[in-house]
Design an enzyme around this catalytic site. Structure first.
Site, mmCIF file in Angstrom:
data_model
loop_
_atom_site.group_PDB
_atom_site.id
_atom_site.type_symbol
_atom_site.label_atom_id
_atom_site.label_comp_id
_atom_site.label_asym_id
_atom_site.label_seq_id
_atom_site.Cartn_x
_atom_site.Cartn_y
_atom_site.Cartn_z
ATOM 1 N N SER A 73 0.795 -1.238 0.000
ATOM 2 C CA SER A 73 0.000 0.000 0.000
ATOM 3 C C SER A 73 0.824 1.283 0.000
ATOM 4 O O SER A 73 0.285 2.341 -0.316
ATOM 5 C CB SER A 73 -0.906 0.033 1.227
ATOM 6 O OG SER A 73 -2.185 -0.386 0.889
ATOM 7 N N LYS A 76 0.805 3.383 -2.991
ATOM 8 C CA LYS A 76 -0.347 4.249 -3.305
ATOM 9 C C LYS A 76 0.030 5.722 -3.211
ATOM 10 O O LYS A 76 -0.487 6.558 -3.957
ATOM 11 C CB LYS A 76 -1.508 3.948 -2.346
ATOM 12 C CG LYS A 76 -2.124 2.571 -2.578
ATOM 13 C CD LYS A 76 -3.062 2.159 -1.463
ATOM 14 C CE LYS A 76 -3.703 0.815 -1.795
ATOM 15 N NZ LYS A 76 -4.174 0.063 -0.654
ATOM 16 N N TYR A 200 -1.666 -2.050 -10.847
ATOM 17 C CA TYR A 200 -1.751 -1.836 -9.395
ATOM 18 C C TYR A 200 -1.016 -2.958 -8.643
ATOM 19 O O TYR A 200 -0.233 -2.700 -7.725
ATOM 20 C CB TYR A 200 -3.226 -1.750 -8.962
ATOM 21 C CG TYR A 200 -3.398 -1.854 -7.469
ATOM 22 C CD1 TYR A 200 -3.146 -0.755 -6.648
ATOM 23 C CD2 TYR A 200 -3.784 -3.048 -6.868
ATOM 24 C CE1 TYR A 200 -3.256 -0.858 -5.266
ATOM 25 C CE2 TYR A 200 -3.900 -3.157 -5.494
ATOM 26 C CZ TYR A 200 -3.640 -2.061 -4.704
ATOM 27 O OH TYR A 200 -3.745 -2.172 -3.336
ATOM 28 N N TYR A 252 -5.006 3.053 7.015
ATOM 29 C CA TYR A 252 -6.319 2.391 6.910
ATOM 30 C C TYR A 252 -7.254 2.856 8.032
ATOM 31 O O TYR A 252 -7.235 4.028 8.395
ATOM 32 C CB TYR A 252 -6.173 0.855 6.919
ATOM 33 C CG TYR A 252 -4.925 0.351 6.242
ATOM 34 C CD1 TYR A 252 -4.669 0.660 4.912
ATOM 35 C CD2 TYR A 252 -3.984 -0.403 6.920
ATOM 36 C CE1 TYR A 252 -3.524 0.205 4.289
ATOM 37 C CE2 TYR A 252 -2.834 -0.866 6.299
ATOM 38 C CZ TYR A 252 -2.614 -0.550 4.984
ATOM 39 O OH TYR A 252 -1.482 -0.991 4.372
ATOM 40 N N VAL A 270 0.924 -3.843 3.805
ATOM 41 C CA VAL A 270 0.746 -5.140 4.467
ATOM 42 C C VAL A 270 1.991 -6.041 4.462
ATOM 43 O O VAL A 270 1.990 -7.068 5.128
ATOM 44 C CB VAL A 270 -0.456 -5.948 3.912
ATOM 45 C CG1 VAL A 270 -1.776 -5.354 4.341
ATOM 46 C CG2 VAL A 270 -0.363 -6.123 2.420
HETATM 47 N N1 LIG Z 1 -2.869 -2.634 2.598
HETATM 48 C C1 LIG Z 1 -2.057 -3.065 1.669
HETATM 49 O O1 LIG Z 1 -0.841 -2.962 1.752
HETATM 50 C C2 LIG Z 1 -2.744 -3.742 0.554
HETATM 51 C C3 LIG Z 1 -1.924 -3.926 -0.676
HETATM 52 C C4 LIG Z 1 -2.222 -5.225 -1.372
HETATM 53 N N2 LIG Z 1 -1.425 -5.343 -2.548
HETATM 54 C C5 LIG Z 1 -3.691 -5.316 -1.710
HETATM 55 O O2 LIG Z 1 -4.121 -4.778 -2.688
HETATM 56 O O3 LIG Z 1 -4.440 -5.925 -1.004
#
Ligand SMILES: NC(=O)CC[C@H](N)C(=O)O
Length: 326
Positions: A73, A76, A200, A252, A270
């Site tokens: 994430s 992002k 992505y 989050y 994550v």
């Molecule tokens: N929270 C994350 O790091 C999620 C990224 C992970 N690649 C997903 O899309 O679920």
């Protein structure tokens, strides 16, 4: 080959960081490596590393600061900056909002509950897939280029893709597929579904270290000015919005808690990465009053998706060194 290397400073602060790493490492047992992307479960849950980068190319490093892991994430924040730099902020805002959700990062609930189904922010999966769909390129590989280019501008090397993590995510991305098809139905995605999804998933699989994250944090802390090259690698206004989004949405559904009890713009992933940016503060006491970038790696995550020992380490350091931006 990395040539923008930070100089490790051996001082009392490094010793303090080493002590904190060993204090918080055992808390990894309160979390677990992510398993919904099977390849992430292979990480060593006891790893904990940190790098704090400051202006002059100096850094404090402790623990497993050099162990590679995937951005997940955290990417992002990079794709958002890349899309805004290419298209302008207004055009990106036409497709994604800047409001926190209080929901899990991969939640679909608000896309249906709020019409016309525009994602709430770029730091959750729905928003990030939408942002990636806006990146130029005829296919997923081309769409990844602006993200890697921006990372190269910051890090001075092109970080590789971890192919096995990519493959693992790509084969199991059922929830992200659902989000993306839903977004397409609502006219939000700017490219074919599978192309946006693949780009992505690829950006999530970019492999970096805590040191790399610290360098990214330092550029954000400096409002986009590269501390070493002296060039503006991201427009100032875009870095301001990115830091605001990191603070309000970057961890989050724990973002409010992080803002209240840690108080620094932070984006987590994550795989266990944490990126924080501490802008310069108007006081001259304590370490890093001129600002710093922080990168942390601790792959055992909590139920929300944040590194357990990493967040504890960040909180302690911010408290003890008075880094809270408020
Ligand atoms: N929270 C994350 O790091 C999620 C990224 C992970 N690649 C997903 O899309 O679920």
């Amino acid at each position: 080959m990395k040539d923008y290397s930070l100089t490790q400073v051996e001082c009392e602060w490094t010793q303090q960081l080493n002590r904190w790493v060993e204090t918080f490492r055992p808390y990894s047992t309160e979390g677990k490596c992510a398993t919904y992307i099977p390849a992430l479960a292979e990480a060593n849950p006891e790893h904990l590393g940190i790098c704090v980068a400051s202006e002059g190319g100096q850094a404090l490093k402790a623990g497993e600061w050099n162990v590679p892991f995937t951005m997940q994430s955290i990417s992002k924040a990079i794709s958002f900056m890349a899309a805004c730099s290419i298209h302008g902020i207004e055009q990106v805002m036409e497709r994604v909002d800047v409001e926190p959700t209080g929901d899990a990062f991969n939640s679909i609930v608000r896309l249906e509950a709020h019409k016309p189904g525009k994602p709430f922010n770029p730091m959750i999966n729905a928003g990030a897939i939408t942002v990636t769909s806006l990146l130029p390129g005829k296919n997923a590989i081309e769409k990844l280029e602006p993200v890697i280019d921006l990372l190269e501008d910051i890090l001075d090397y092109r970080p590789p893709l971890n192919e096995s993590v990519f493959k693992s995510e790509w084969e199991t991305a059922y929830l992200n597929r659902s989000l993306a098809y839903y977004l397409k139905q609502n006219g939000v995605l700017a490219s074919p579904v599978e192309e946006a999804l693949e780009a992505y998933s690829r950006q999530c699989s970019i492999q970096i270290t805590a040191e790399d994250l610290a360098k990214i944090g330092l550029v954000l802390a400096n409002d986009g000015l590269h501390p070493y090259k002296g060039t503006q690698v991201v427009p100032r206004k875009i870095t301001k919005i990115t830091k605001a989004l990191m603070l309000t949405c970057g961890t989050y559904n724990a973002s409010g808690r992080l803002a209240a009890f840690v108080g620094v713009p932070t984006k987590s992933g994550v795989a266990g990465g944490i990126l924080s940016a501490i802008p310069p503060r108007g006081r001259n006491n304590g370490p890093f009053s001129h600002g710093c970038g922080i990168g942390i790696y601790g792959p055992a995550i909590d139920e929300v998706g944040n590194s357990v020992s990493g967040i504890l380490l960040l909180k302690e350091m911010v408290e003890q060194w008075d880094l809270n931006i408020f």
